[in-house]
Design a protein around this motif. Sequence first.
Motif, short mmCIF file in Angstrom:
data_model
loop_
_atom_site.label_atom_id
_atom_site.label_comp_id
_atom_site.label_asym_id
_atom_site.label_seq_id
_atom_site.Cartn_x
_atom_site.Cartn_y
_atom_site.Cartn_z
N GLN A 113 10.81 22.70 -20.61
CA GLN A 113 11.58 21.78 -20.81
C GLN A 113 12.10 21.06 -19.39
OE1 GLN A 113 15.61 22.06 -23.04
NE2 GLN A 113 14.19 21.22 -24.51
N GLN A 114 12.63 21.83 -18.79
CA GLN A 114 13.05 21.54 -17.44
C GLN A 114 12.03 20.67 -16.68
OE1 GLN A 114 16.20 20.98 -16.17
NE2 GLN A 114 17.42 21.94 -17.89
N ALA A 115 10.97 21.25 -16.50
CA ALA A 115 9.86 20.72 -15.84
C ALA A 115 9.55 19.18 -16.38
CB ALA A 115 8.32 21.63 -16.11
N LYS A 116 9.64 19.08 -17.63
CA LYS A 116 9.44 17.71 -18.25
C LYS A 116 10.59 16.91 -17.89
CE LYS A 116 6.65 18.99 -22.27
NZ LYS A 116 6.37 19.04 -23.72
N ARG A 117 11.75 17.32 -17.81
CA ARG A 117 12.95 16.54 -17.47
C ARG A 117 12.63 16.07 -15.74
NH1 ARG A 117 17.94 19.24 -14.39
NH2 ARG A 117 18.45 17.49 -13.39
N LEU A 118 12.39 17.00 -15.08
CA LEU A 118 12.17 16.75 -13.73
C LEU A 118 11.07 15.65 -13.68
CD1 LEU A 118 12.70 20.17 -12.25
CD2 LEU A 118 14.23 18.44 -11.97
N ALA A 119 10.02 15.77 -14.11
CA ALA A 119 8.63 15.02 -13.99
C ALA A 119 8.90 13.77 -14.69
CB ALA A 119 7.39 15.87 -14.66
N GLY A 179 1.89 20.39 -9.01
CA GLY A 179 3.28 20.42 -9.41
C GLY A 179 3.21 20.51 -11.32
N SER A 180 2.27 20.15 -11.75
CA SER A 180 2.06 20.43 -13.22
C SER A 180 2.10 21.84 -13.57
CB SER A 180 0.93 19.44 -13.69
OG SER A 180 -0.39 20.19 -13.45
N TRP A 181 1.48 22.72 -12.86
CA TRP A 181 1.36 23.93 -12.83
C TRP A 181 2.43 24.91 -12.37
CZ3 TRP A 181 0.60 28.47 -9.63
CH2 TRP A 181 0.15 29.66 -10.49
N LEU A 182 3.13 24.63 -11.14
CA LEU A 182 4.21 25.08 -10.63
C LEU A 182 5.42 24.88 -11.27
CD1 LEU A 182 3.23 24.08 -7.02
CD2 LEU A 182 3.27 26.42 -7.83
N LEU A 183 5.84 23.77 -11.51
CA LEU A 183 7.03 23.48 -12.46
C LEU A 183 7.52 24.19 -13.49
CD1 LEU A 183 7.69 19.80 -11.61
CD2 LEU A 183 8.98 21.76 -10.85
N PRO A 184 6.31 24.37 -14.66
CA PRO A 184 6.57 25.18 -15.86
C PRO A 184 6.85 26.47 -15.61
CG PRO A 184 5.06 23.50 -16.19
CD PRO A 184 5.21 23.54 -14.88
N LYS A 185 5.96 26.86 -14.45
CA LYS A 185 6.12 28.49 -14.30
C LYS A 185 7.52 28.86 -13.70
CE LYS A 185 1.51 29.60 -13.54
NZ LYS A 185 1.29 30.43 -14.63
N LEU A 186 8.16 28.05 -13.01
CA LEU A 186 9.22 28.06 -12.07
C LEU A 186 10.43 28.01 -13.12
CD1 LEU A 186 8.26 26.73 -8.75
CD2 LEU A 186 8.80 29.21 -9.14
N VAL A 187 10.48 26.85 -13.93
CA VAL A 187 11.71 26.34 -14.56
C VAL A 187 11.49 26.43 -16.17
CG1 VAL A 187 12.27 24.93 -12.49
CG2 VAL A 187 11.26 23.86 -14.19
N GLY A 188 10.45 26.74 -16.52
CA GLY A 188 10.07 26.51 -18.03
C GLY A 188 9.84 25.21 -18.33
#
Length: 266
Positions: free
Chosen positions: A152-158, A141-150
């Motif tokens: 800032q949004q990755a941090k929000r979701l996590a 997840g820490s690799w996939l999310l930033p690639k998919l949503v950027g």
Amino acid sequence: MTEAALLISDRDGIRTLTLNRPARKNAIDRALWLTLRDTLTQTGTDPSIRALVITGAGGAFCSGSDLAAGDDTHPMYKVRLMNEVALLVHELPIPTVAKVTGVAVGAGWNLALGCDLVVATPESTFSQIFAKRGLSLDLGGSWLLPKLVGLQQAKRLALLAETIDAAEAHALNLVTWVVPGDGIDAFVDDLTDRLAAGPPIALAQTKALLNEGGDRTLRDALASEQRAQAMNFGTADAGEAYAAFAAKRSATFTGRWAVPRPSAEK
């Protein structure tokens, strides 16, 4: 007899893996992680399999790793096993599709995100629930999310571990398609039929190039593309594509190697 926790079905070169622990919303315990690892390993070496679907039984995709399962294995070994599964999904040389109905939570959501394409229903919900369990992201997840949503949004979701619906997941590029629940089976069948009909060597090369491209310079990417294209031209599929285009017919791709073998010296 107890039904298998992973159901495997094959149809015309398309394999479907169904997580089958509906009473736990398909939470994955150690035995199921092991079965997933072994099945994905075998799938990746079977040239007859041209596309893979991962889904869940009983109206849920996967509620993550089963934290309530009685397992005294050291956490290091638990996560190592999960990492093996994440890498296998990511590196499989065939297109992969997550068919999501119901919840996709924690490692379950990241299992879906690790697939090449994600199909969900309007009722599907998603959460990076780790923070609410006192944990940090896993299963890539820490690799996939930033690639998919950027970032800032990755941090929000996590960090907030919010639950989002399929419409928001689609808007964030975390879901490829949202289709009605009564039509998702037919949609995925048609999608995987098209994927399975594609040139297997070329699709494998393209998937690997796209996976690697985000971490490389343009010079590195061009060199990789050159090597991959040389391999593609060595298959019968390249010639078949040209022949089918000239004859105005659909191509039939096999992935067969077409370079003549050198003759033996006399």
